[in-house]
Every structure is written in C-alpha cells, then in structure tokens.
Design a protein around this motif. Structure first.
Motif, PDB file in Angstrom:
ATOM      1  N   GLY A  65       0.803  -1.222   0.000  1.00 50.66           N
ATOM      2  CA  GLY A  65       0.000   0.000   0.000  1.00 50.66           C
ATOM      3  C   GLY A  65       0.829   1.262   0.000  1.00 50.66           C
ATOM      4  N   LYS A  66       2.102   1.151  -0.384  1.00 51.38           N
ATOM      5  CA  LYS A  66       3.025   2.277  -0.322  1.00 51.38           C
ATOM      6  C   LYS A  66       3.325   2.821  -1.725  1.00 51.38           C
ATOM      7  CE  LYS A  66       3.908   2.000   4.174  1.00 51.38           C
ATOM      8  NZ  LYS A  66       3.627   3.104   5.107  1.00 51.38           N
ATOM      9  N   MET A  67       3.729   4.082  -1.763  1.00 51.75           N
ATOM     10  CA  MET A  67       4.084   4.743  -3.013  1.00 51.75           C
ATOM     11  C   MET A  67       5.598   4.860  -3.142  1.00 51.75           C
ATOM     12  SD  MET A  67       1.014   5.335  -4.090  1.00 51.75           S
ATOM     13  CE  MET A  67       1.322   6.388  -5.504  1.00 51.75           C
ATOM     14  N   SER A  68       6.040   4.993  -4.389  1.00 53.59           N
ATOM     15  CA  SER A  68       7.466   5.217  -4.648  1.00 53.59           C
ATOM     16  C   SER A  68       7.606   6.025  -5.926  1.00 53.59           C
ATOM     17  CB  SER A  68       8.217   3.883  -4.766  1.00 53.59           C
ATOM     18  OG  SER A  68       7.802   3.167  -5.920  1.00 53.59           O
ATOM     19  N   ASN A  69       8.821   6.451  -6.190  1.00 54.32           N
ATOM     20  CA  ASN A  69       9.150   7.095  -7.458  1.00 54.32           C
ATOM     21  C   ASN A  69       9.983   6.150  -8.302  1.00 54.32           C
ATOM     22  OD1 ASN A  69       7.828   9.482  -6.840  1.00 54.32           O
ATOM     23  ND2 ASN A  69       9.645  10.425  -5.926  1.00 54.32           N
TER      24      ASN A  69
END
Length: 360
Positions: free
Chosen positions: A202-206
C-alpha cells in the motif's frame, strides 16, 4: 496512422519502434506532451519543502558514473551517526521541511538494525514528517549482506516509519549497459520486484532513469516501457494499493567519475526525452524535471514539454553536486515560487504524495 498517433492511442509498440519518436520535431513532441500534462494539471507546477540527507559516502559497490562514493576521485570518506542525522532532520523540519529524504551509499560498516533504529528515531522525533528513504539498490544491498529477503526488509522499513521510497538505483535497465556502468548493483528485474512488493504494502514510490551517458535512445525507451508495464495495475484512487508517483529522468553528471562520456546530450535531446516519457508513461501520474540535475532554467522549460514537477527546496544535496550539479545548498522556497510564477505557471506546494497544500 503515424507513429506518434499510435503511441498516443496506446498501441502496443516495442522499444525499437518507439525510439523513432526522437526523429520528430521537438515542438511536435512538446505539443503532444504538453497537451497530456495540461489535461491532468492545467498550468500547475508542483514542488515540495524537503531535505535530502546522505548519511555516508562509504560504499561497498563501485559504479563508474558515481562521483559521490569515496574513491580516488573523492578521497574524503564520511559516515554520520544517528544523532547527527536526527539533528539535521530536526533542524530542517524547523526550517519548514515536510519531507526528509534519506539516501546513502552502501556502507558495509552498519548493521541491519542500524537502519531500522534510524528510521524509528526520525519518526519518533518528527511524527508529522514524511520519511522517504532507501532506494531499491540499498534494499538489495542489505538483502545481499544480511540474507533476510527483500520482502522482510521492506516490511521492517514500513513498520519503522518509512512512508515512501525514492526511485534511485534504476539507472538504465538494459543489463549490458548496467554491467558497464554499475556491475554488481541491483539487477533491473530485482529493482522492479522490490518496488512492486513495496506497492503491494500500500506504499508509493518514485522511479528514475539515468540518461545522457553511454545508453542509446532505444535503451531509454525500453526503460520507460518496463516502468509502464510494472505500473499496469496501478490505481491512484484505490487507497489500499500503492504505485509509482512520479517518473524522474535524471541527467547524468559528468564530473569526478570513471565513466568516460564524450557526447553529452543537447538541450533538445533532453527535452525530447522528457516529452517522450510523458507520452509513453500515461499511467504514471507525474513527470518530474529534477532541477538538481537539469539546472533550474532547463527544468522550467521542461514544464512546457510534459513535466509538471520540479522536486523541492532540498536544503542540502551531496550526490548530484559531487558530479558537478549546482544543487549543494538547495533552493529557498521564495526563489522556487518566484521562478515558477515568472515562467508563467501556478506554483503549487504539495506534500510527498502530491496532495496540494497551497498555491503561492
């Protein structure tokens, strides 16, 4: 139907075919990319209040393009203590930073628990700050060193308070190029696997791409297509599912390293690359023109060629500046806002997940 129209329509084309987009006039590509970005964000240009902290330049891996790690070209090794890092983070928070961005060399002297203690201490002292930390290359290094599996590392990072991951370590995904510029570093497939598992939490990244060195145009397109495919199931509205926030084409910095590059890309080549990224990566919300590698002026021009984000104030930066970038002392918020508005855009301060905080 010509190539650009097919690409905009979403036809399934390969890297060799899509590399011919570079043959289009720069203004044709720019107009197509700008149309996409304005449909998404109108005349907005995003930035955030952030601080980069690079805890050490002592590295177990050797990358030819890197000017940051301690070597014969940079014979000044250093490593910071957790207290020193915490002191810098607190000082930056008091100066307005809402994001602390921690990326380091692959220091062989630190234990596995050192990282988790660092993240826990930062979040304990600064519970409101967004902690962006640990590239996939760092995660892979810890897995190689301690053998605990990248899944456990990512789960432990999340428990310790890491909110999102930066996109570093991707470089260029083509393995022949990787073997030459960063042999032994995380593989392209593992880089993608690490980010996809992080997204499953459920996490975001670039995601990034280092370009302007020995890669060719087809290598760049192949890199973008792999990001596009890795993002296929992304749904930014679905709160329980993570994904890539932004794609960041990082321009190679040519000073103080061991990678001999004679032909540096022109401004037109750089802008074409950014435009093509916006055209191909329509399932990645944002395209960042990272001023720390492009220069402020070119990053602002890039906002007319598909980019919609500048990164942030940074406050202090060691990795790109070691290679010649003019980013060591960051940028004041007032200057950032002035430059964006002076270029004819709306200056939008955002948080690390692109929620709009204020229009300046």
């Amino acid at each position: 139907m010509d190539l650009l129209d097919k690409t905009l329509k979403g036809d399934n084309l390969n890297a060799n075919e899509l590399s011919k987009l570079y043959e289009y006039d720069i203004f044709t590509l720019g107009k197509a990319a700008d149309t996409i970005r304005r449909k998404k964000y109108d005349n907005k240009v995003f930035f955030n209040m952030n601080r980069h902290i690079n805890p050490s330049n002592i590295c177990a891996d050797v990358c030819k393009f890197c000017a940051f790690s301690a070597s014969r070209k940079n014979p000044n090794p250093y490593e910071m203590s957790i207290d020193e890092i915490l002191s810098q983070a607190i000082s930056s928070y008091k100066r307005g930073a809402k994001e602390i961005h921690i990326v380091s060399a692959h220091n062989p002297n630190w234990s596995y628990n050192w990282y988790l203690e660092l993240f826990s201490e930062v979040k304990k002292s600064l519970p409101d700050v967004h902690l962006k930390a640990m590239t996939a290359a760092e995660v892979d290094y810890l897995d190689r060193k301690f053998g605990v599996g990248y899944q456990k590392i990512l789960e432990d990072m999340a428990k310790a308070g890491v909110n999102s991951m930066p996109g570093g370590g991707a470089e260029i995904f083509d393995e022949k190029v990787r073997k030459h510029i960063c042999n032994g570093k995380v593989s392209s497939q593992r880089w993608i696997e690490i980010h996809q598992y992080w997204h499953s939490l459920g996490k975001m990244s670039n995601c990034t791409m280092l370009f302007g060195h020995i890669e060719n145009r087809e290598n760049r397109i192949d890199h973008m297509l792999r990001i596009k495919n890795a993002q296929q199931d992304f749904n930014i509205v679905e709160a329980k599912k993570g994904g890539f926030n932004a794609f960041i084409p990082l321009l190679y910095q040519k000073q103080n390293n061991y990678l001999k590059v004679d032909d540096f890309p022109s401004g037109q080549e750089i802008l074409k690359t950014i435009s093509i990224a916006r055209i191909i990566l329509q399932n990645v919300p944002h395209i960042k023109a990272y001023w720390a590698t492009l220069s402020m002026n070119l990053a602002l021009v890039a906002q007319e060629f598909g980019a919609d984000d500048m990164d942030g104030t940074i406050q202090a930066e060691s990795i790109q500046s070691a290679g010649g970038a003019k980013s060591k002392s960051g940028m004041e918020k007032d200057d950032m806002v002035f430059q964006i508005k002076n270029a004819g855009f709306r200056a939008i301060e955002r948080d690390s997940l692109y929620n709009e905080l204020k229009e300046w």
